[in-house]
Design a protein around this motif. Structure first.
Motif, PDB file in Angstrom:
ATOM      1  N   THR A 188      -1.541 -15.250   0.625  1.00 16.86           N
ATOM      2  CA  THR A 188      -2.825 -15.021   1.280  1.00 16.86           C
ATOM      3  C   THR A 188      -2.742 -13.812   2.208  1.00 16.86           C
ATOM      4  OG1 THR A 188      -3.277 -17.393   1.188  1.00 16.86           O
ATOM      5  CG2 THR A 188      -4.621 -16.073   2.692  1.00 16.86           C
ATOM      6  N   MET A 189      -1.632 -13.709   2.945  1.00 15.44           N
ATOM      7  CA  MET A 189      -1.430 -12.543   3.798  1.00 15.44           C
ATOM      8  C   MET A 189      -1.243 -11.267   2.973  1.00 15.44           C
ATOM      9  SD  MET A 189       1.101 -13.648   6.903  1.00 15.44           S
ATOM     10  CE  MET A 189       1.092 -11.937   7.434  1.00 15.44           C
ATOM     11  N   ARG A 190      -0.418 -11.373   1.943  1.00 18.81           N
ATOM     12  CA  ARG A 190      -0.018 -10.183   1.185  1.00 18.81           C
ATOM     13  C   ARG A 190      -1.189  -9.583   0.418  1.00 18.81           C
ATOM     14  NH1 ARG A 190       5.049  -8.867  -0.075  1.00 18.81           N
ATOM     15  NH2 ARG A 190       5.818 -11.005   0.167  1.00 18.81           N
ATOM     16  N   TYR A 191      -1.972 -10.434  -0.267  1.00 23.48           N
ATOM     17  CA  TYR A 191      -3.003  -9.931  -1.171  1.00 23.48           C
ATOM     18  C   TYR A 191      -4.416  -9.994  -0.596  1.00 23.48           C
ATOM     19  CZ  TYR A 191       0.824 -10.484  -4.477  1.00 23.48           C
ATOM     20  OH  TYR A 191       2.039 -10.408  -5.110  1.00 23.48           O
ATOM     21  N   GLY A 192      -4.677 -10.989   0.250  1.00 20.86           N
ATOM     22  CA  GLY A 192      -6.021 -11.160   0.779  1.00 20.86           C
ATOM     23  C   GLY A 192      -6.260 -10.418   2.072  1.00 20.86           C
ATOM     24  N   THR A 207       4.420  -8.081   5.783  1.00 21.86           N
ATOM     25  CA  THR A 207       4.359  -9.409   5.161  1.00 21.86           C
ATOM     26  C   THR A 207       5.718  -9.829   4.624  1.00 21.86           C
ATOM     27  OG1 THR A 207       2.071  -8.918   4.513  1.00 21.86           O
ATOM     28  CG2 THR A 207       3.122 -10.809   3.475  1.00 21.86           C
ATOM     29  N   SER A 208       6.466  -8.891   4.067  1.00 21.01           N
ATOM     30  CA  SER A 208       7.783  -9.199   3.508  1.00 21.01           C
ATOM     31  C   SER A 208       8.775  -9.608   4.590  1.00 21.01           C
ATOM     32  CB  SER A 208       8.325  -7.985   2.733  1.00 21.01           C
ATOM     33  OG  SER A 208       7.509  -7.705   1.617  1.00 21.01           O
ATOM     34  N   VAL A 209       8.683  -8.997   5.762  1.00 23.18           N
ATOM     35  CA  VAL A 209       9.552  -9.387   6.882  1.00 23.18           C
ATOM     36  C   VAL A 209       9.293 -10.843   7.265  1.00 23.18           C
ATOM     37  CG1 VAL A 209      10.052  -9.011   9.323  1.00 23.18           C
ATOM     38  CG2 VAL A 209       9.818  -7.049   7.795  1.00 23.18           C
ATOM     39  N   ILE A 210       8.027 -11.205   7.383  1.00 22.24           N
ATOM     40  CA  ILE A 210       7.667 -12.579   7.752  1.00 22.24           C
ATOM     41  C   ILE A 210       8.153 -13.557   6.687  1.00 22.24           C
ATOM     42  CG2 ILE A 210       5.729 -14.141   8.175  1.00 22.24           C
ATOM     43  CD1 ILE A 210       4.188 -11.693   9.243  1.00 22.24           C
ATOM     44  N   SER A 211       7.931 -13.228   5.422  1.00 22.46           N
ATOM     45  CA  SER A 211       8.347 -14.103   4.323  1.00 22.46           C
ATOM     46  C   SER A 211       9.851 -14.297   4.296  1.00 22.46           C
ATOM     47  CB  SER A 211       7.867 -13.516   2.995  1.00 22.46           C
ATOM     48  OG  SER A 211       8.229 -14.351   1.923  1.00 22.46           O
ATOM     49  N   LEU A 212      10.600 -13.233   4.542  1.00 18.90           N
ATOM     50  CA  LEU A 212      12.056 -13.307   4.553  1.00 18.90           C
ATOM     51  C   LEU A 212      12.555 -14.265   5.631  1.00 18.90           C
ATOM     52  CD1 LEU A 212      14.887 -12.417   3.750  1.00 18.90           C
ATOM     53  CD2 LEU A 212      14.591 -10.378   5.181  1.00 18.90           C
ATOM     54  N   VAL A 213      12.000 -14.171   6.811  1.00 19.92           N
ATOM     55  CA  VAL A 213      12.410 -15.052   7.909  1.00 19.92           C
ATOM     56  C   VAL A 213      12.125 -16.515   7.562  1.00 19.92           C
ATOM     57  CG1 VAL A 213      11.961 -15.693  10.306  1.00 19.92           C
ATOM     58  CG2 VAL A 213      12.139 -13.277   9.671  1.00 19.92           C
TER      59      VAL A 213
END
Length: 505
Positions: A164-168, A191-197
């Motif tokens: 939702t964050m990445r695409y929307g 967004t990738s930093v947040i997802s990695l954590v």
């Protein structure tokens, strides 16, 4: 966690990710332009190629976590393996960033043929691509671990939020901050930093505490190097097989035409997103059955997965094959976009459908640790694919290149599978061809051909009526496929609890 819950979680998580990715594509094209969207397609190709630096780590860690669940690892040994692969992955991610940064000027000025985007814009975007790819590479390692641990519900909850964050949410950034391809990739990096954590914390919360602090272990690496090297070979050839057309076309055709090819590839790639939830959930269970020598349960599970895959993707694939132009128009509202995309979409959708049918046999090979077969078959396919792209594209353009993909997967389905079944589950080959694939596809083809001729005969122009007819036809084709699938019909007629056995059975 039971297998049925993992499958459902994967469908919800990956389905939402696919919805987010596809729903906003027309807006990406609207705010960024078709050339910039072609650049997003180039990013996808770069990401696929740089996966080679994974060295088979993700799939190997997935398998070893599944073996840990089966009792073949201690808490200490699995932590040592994880820490060792973390150290290697961080080093590889650094290399990815450096390689992309160094090559960004050449890509902007010499490789891509852009008319509207400046070299500076492309260079900055490519540099950010490198950062995003590196972050998602490390993220993929932890996701592989979680999938092997069968923590797929947690993974997919995270996937829903991140997608939702990445695409929307990026649409809001493009509308209210700046409609720039550089801004687009900067948001992807954040967004990738947040997802990695998030996935890192999930892995360490799931694993039991080891007796001592984990560290790099050469012994752990030596134990898995054979499977990892086999996976590297398969991955390398698979990337060549699935991405070399996109890489070569980014040079052989204009960035605008490449944008249309990317759009068709993205839409047909939705079939893989439908397939992945089933194969992802089933693979750890297959590894467990192989380790415990439970061949009867393995065979039943294999056919269940294969039938579920064909039941779900055959109707969607045939709709794209026979009604692709209408589907793209109803989705995008742009007739010009639909007319230029549809001729490419037809062969790509057909080829992707055939490729998805091969996923369950591929998971079976990996469950047995048999990587040599995939390497040999993919090597032959690549040897045919590359010269075919160079020969056909100058004469037939992107459409010709797309038909090469279809022909390769046809050969794999007919010839390659014969040799696989000769070694693994030799008595199940014809059941797979007929019960798991052909019956479902026949009904899907029939329904979509009828719909195609009905649309042309009745001259229906109302978009709402057309959409309703396609939804009804899709549901009808799925129900027809279910009725022809003995395993899926049993599931539908009884109860969801009778389809997949609980994990502790």
């Amino acid at each position: 966690m039971s297998l049925k819950k993992n499958v459902i979680a994967n469908f919800v998580g990956q389905g939402w990710t696919a919805l987010m990715g596809l729903a906003f594509l027309p807006l990406y094209i609207k705010y960024l332009g078709i050339e910039a969207y072609g650049l997003i397609g180039f990013y996808a190709v770069m990401q696929a190629w740089l996966v080679l630096l994974d060295l088979g780590i993700t799939q190997t860690l997935n398998r070893e976590m599944a073996r840990f669940i089966a009792g073949l690892h201690t808490p200490q040994s699995i932590h040592d393996l994880l820490r060792s692969l973390e150290i290697i992955s961080i080093g590889l991610a650094t290399i990815i960033c450096a390689l992309v940064w160094v090559s960004s000027s050449y890509i902007a000025s010499r490789w891509l043929d852009a008319q509207n985007l400046t070299n500076s814009e492309i260079k900055n975007a490519v540099t950010l691509m490198g950062l995003v790819i590196a972050l998602r590479f490390i993220e993929g390692i932890y996701k592989g671990a979680l999938l092997g641990l069968q923590k797929q519900v947690a993974v997919n909850i995270a996937n829903v939020l991140i997608a939702t964050m990445r695409y929307g949410c990026v649409i809001a950034v493009l509308v209210w901050y700046a409609s720039s391809i550089t801004v687009f990739f900067a948001w992807q990096a954040l967004t990738s930093v947040i997802s990695l954590v998030v996935v890192l914390l999930l892995v360490y919360k799931t694993l039991p505490t080891p007796p001592r602090f984990p560290g790099f272990s050469s012994t752990a690496i030596k134990k898995i190097w054979r499977f990892a090297s086999g996976m590297l070979g398969i991955t390398f050839l698979a990337v060549l097989l699935t991405q070399v057309d996109k890489l070569l076309l980014s040079k052989l055709i204009s960035l605008e035409d490449y944008g249309y090819y990317t759009l068709a590839a993205t839409i047909s790639g939705g079939l893989a997103l439908i397939t992945a939830p089933t194969t992802t959930a089933i693979y750890p269970k297959m590894v467990q059955y192989v380790a415990q020598e439970r061949k009867q349960e393995l065979t039943i599970l294999f056919h269940q997965g294969a039938q579920l895959v064909s039941t779900l993707i055959a109707p969607v694939a045939m709709m794209l094959v026979f009604c692709g132009e209408d589907i793209v128009y109803l989705w995008s509202g742009d007739m010009n976009l639909a007319k230029k995309t549809a001729p490419i979409l037809l062969p790509l959708a057909l080829g992707s459908f055939l490729n998805c049918l091969l996923w369950m046999p591929y998971q079976l090979q990996l469950a047995y640790g048999w990587t040599k077969f995939g390497i040999k078959v993919n090597a032959i396919a690549v040897a045919l694919l590359i010269p075919a792209i160079f020969l056909i594209t100058p004469h037939y353009g992107a459409v010709g290149a797309a038909w090469v993909w279809t022909l390769l997967n046809t050969g794999y389905l007919i010839i390659g599978m014969h040799f696989m079944y000769k070694k693994l589950l030799p008595s199940e080959k014809w059941a797979w061809y007929w019960q798991d694939i052909t019956k479902q596809t026949m009904f899907a083809v029939f329904v979509m051909v009828v719909v195609r001729f009905m649309m042309e005969w009745l001259l229906i122009n109302n978009s709402l009526i057309k959409s309703a007819i396609y939804v009804f036809a899709l549901c009808g084709a799925i129900f027809a496929a279910i009725w022809q699938s003995n395993q899926i019909k049993l599931f539908a007629m009884k109860n969801i609890n009778t389809f997949f056995k609980p994990q502790n059975d």
